[in-house]
Design an enzyme around this catalytic site. Structure first.
Site, PDB file in Angstrom:
ATOM      1  CE  LYS A   9     -65.663  48.439  -9.875  1.00  0.00           C
ATOM      2  NZ  LYS A   9     -64.452  48.139  -9.711  1.00  0.00           N
ATOM      3  N   GLY A  11     -69.246  45.975  -5.389  1.00  0.00           N
ATOM      4  CA  GLY A  11     -67.493  45.132  -4.736  1.00  0.00           C
ATOM      5  C   GLY A  11     -66.840  47.058  -5.372  1.00  0.00           C
ATOM      6  CB  CYS A  12     -67.024  50.140  -6.327  1.00  0.00           C
ATOM      7  SG  CYS A  12     -66.730  52.407  -5.800  1.00  0.00           S
ATOM      8  N   GLY A  13     -65.416  49.612  -2.713  1.00  0.00           N
ATOM      9  CA  GLY A  13     -65.384  50.248  -1.831  1.00  0.00           C
ATOM     10  C   GLY A  13     -65.803  51.733  -1.720  1.00  0.00           C
TER      11      GLY A  13
END
Length: 142
Positions: A9, A11-13
């Site tokens: 995903k 932008g998922c850290g």
């Protein structure tokens, strides 16, 4: 080193940390968006192998947290249709190396499978969303 197709995903850290671990280990990374891929039951199903259906799902997905989707109550066919319609439901990341498919990022499993950099051990949980306490953690980046 391995050529890794990594569905994330954006932008998922945690996905960013996972990709950085793979790159640090020398792997060739092809990062793709889990959310924009044109999934079909035939392309999505191999990632889950012999895992039970309830472990295919992202427990931090808003529809799961709200109780709208209950993975324990689903058949394979229904689960795949729900995930194709709403990719936020899919546990991340999906990883493909050659003809081997995996879901999730268990450090020991990944290290045994394709290798990670043992000189930089990781002690944090890279699968559970650190924002999972929020009402809608996945809604901000899609």
């Amino acid at each position: 080193m391995a050529k890794v197709i990594f569905y994330e995903k954006p932008g998922c850290g945690n996905n960013t940390k996972q990709k950085n671990l793979l790159l640090a280990a020398g792997h060739d990374l092809d990062a793709r968006s889990l959310l924009t891929e044109s999934w079909t039951p035939e392309t999505l199903r191999p990632f889950f192998g012999k895992l039970p259906v309830n472990s295919w799902f992202n427990p931090s997905a808003p529809r799961i947290k709200s109780g709208e989707v209950i993975p324990d109550n689903l058949t394979e066919e229904t689960a795949l249709q729900l995930m194709i319609a709403d990719p936020l439901l899919i546990r991340r990341p999906l990883i493909q190396v050659g003809d081997i498919f995996r879901v999730g990022f268990d450090l020991e499993t990944i290290d045994t499978w394709i290798g990670l950099n043992p000189q930089n051990p990781v002690t944090e949980d890279l699968e559970t969303c650190p924002r999972s306490h929020e009402t809608n953690p996945c809604a901000t980046v899609q």
